[in-house]
Scaffold this motif. Sequence first.
Motif, short mmCIF file in Angstrom:
data_model
loop_
_atom_site.label_atom_id
_atom_site.label_comp_id
_atom_site.label_asym_id
_atom_site.label_seq_id
_atom_site.Cartn_x
_atom_site.Cartn_y
_atom_site.Cartn_z
N UNK A 5 0.86 -1.19 0.00
CA UNK A 5 0.00 0.00 0.00
C UNK A 5 0.89 1.24 0.00
N UNK A 6 0.50 2.19 -0.82
CA UNK A 6 1.22 3.46 -0.83
C UNK A 6 0.21 4.60 -0.71
N UNK A 7 0.57 5.57 0.05
CA UNK A 7 -0.26 6.77 0.08
C UNK A 7 0.59 7.99 0.36
N UNK A 25 4.40 -2.36 3.50
CA UNK A 25 4.72 -3.56 2.72
C UNK A 25 3.67 -4.65 2.90
N UNK A 26 3.80 -5.67 2.08
CA UNK A 26 2.97 -6.85 2.24
C UNK A 26 3.18 -7.38 3.65
N UNK A 27 2.12 -7.82 4.27
CA UNK A 27 2.22 -8.33 5.64
C UNK A 27 3.24 -9.46 5.70
N UNK A 28 4.19 -9.32 6.61
CA UNK A 28 5.22 -10.34 6.74
C UNK A 28 6.51 -10.03 5.99
N UNK A 29 6.45 -9.04 5.10
CA UNK A 29 7.66 -8.65 4.37
C UNK A 29 8.46 -7.66 5.20
N UNK A 30 9.77 -7.91 5.30
CA UNK A 30 10.61 -7.01 6.09
C UNK A 30 11.61 -6.25 5.23
N UNK A 31 11.53 -6.44 3.91
CA UNK A 31 12.46 -5.75 3.00
C UNK A 31 11.66 -4.77 2.15
N UNK A 32 12.09 -3.54 2.14
CA UNK A 32 11.40 -2.49 1.40
C UNK A 32 12.38 -1.78 0.48
N UNK A 33 11.91 -1.51 -0.73
CA UNK A 33 12.73 -0.83 -1.74
C UNK A 33 11.92 0.36 -2.27
N UNK A 34 12.61 1.44 -2.54
CA UNK A 34 12.00 2.60 -3.19
C UNK A 34 12.65 2.81 -4.56
N UNK A 35 11.79 3.08 -5.54
CA UNK A 35 12.24 3.35 -6.90
C UNK A 35 11.57 4.64 -7.38
N UNK A 36 12.23 5.30 -8.31
CA UNK A 36 11.67 6.51 -8.88
C UNK A 36 11.56 6.34 -10.39
N UNK A 37 10.43 6.79 -10.92
CA UNK A 37 10.21 6.73 -12.36
C UNK A 37 10.00 8.15 -12.86
N UNK A 95 9.62 -7.36 -0.27
CA UNK A 95 9.86 -8.79 -0.46
C UNK A 95 10.06 -9.42 0.91
N UNK A 96 9.88 -10.74 0.96
CA UNK A 96 10.03 -11.43 2.24
C UNK A 96 11.49 -11.74 2.52
#
Lengths: 113, 120
Positions: A5-7, A25-37, A95-96
């Motif tokens: 979810x993003x807001x 993040x997805x529930x249970x995922x502890x890895x987060x990445x940010x990207x720019x387009x 990602x998990x």
Amino acid sequence: NAGVMQNPRHLVRRRGQEARLRCSPVKGHSHVYWYRQLPEEGLKFMVYLQKENIIDESGMPKERFSAEFPKEGPSILRIQQVVRGDSAAYFCASSSHIKDTQYFGPGTRLTVL
Amino acid sequence: AQKVTQAQTEISVVEKEDVTLDCVYETRDTTYYLFWYKQPPSGELVFLIRRNSFDEQNEISGRYSWNFQKSTSSFNFTITASQVVDSAVYFCALSEEQSSYGGSQGNLIFGKGTKLSVKP
């Protein structure tokens, strides 16, 4: 299962203001990445975080940008004193595990007036 | 250096035609992962497939198929009998096991994308 979810989905700021983008993040995922387009460009990696730690921020501009992923709550990408060139779509992925598939959120479209 | 090239910027086809989207990658690692993502006009990024470097078997999922060839460093994506709903920008991406530039192992390196327009 809820996905990433993003807001907000759309954010308009005037030059010089601060922008705060949130990512759950997805529930249970502890890895987060940010990207720019950026317009007419592909996606570029900005930063990789695990809970309470920044693992790799090699893609992040050195000034005005920061990111965090606290123990509780969403990951935050913060842009201080925004400029027109910051106008872009910012995507968060989670990602998990570091080697697992990254699932993306719907993105936040930032417009700087 | 690691790199993903999608030489086709835009492709336009008529519904029911087959279309292949090309992806060529560069990496020094022997272990890596390749991905395809779809970005429809609504803007979100949808995961389509992940393939690791040791698995060169082609994959088919409905009208979608992927051809992975290490000898040519290519991971091409074919849509059979295309439909209007396939209209989107398609991104190929690479993730390395041991990052050759010193960064972390997790981040994705994207191509610039191929915009596919399927006309009725």
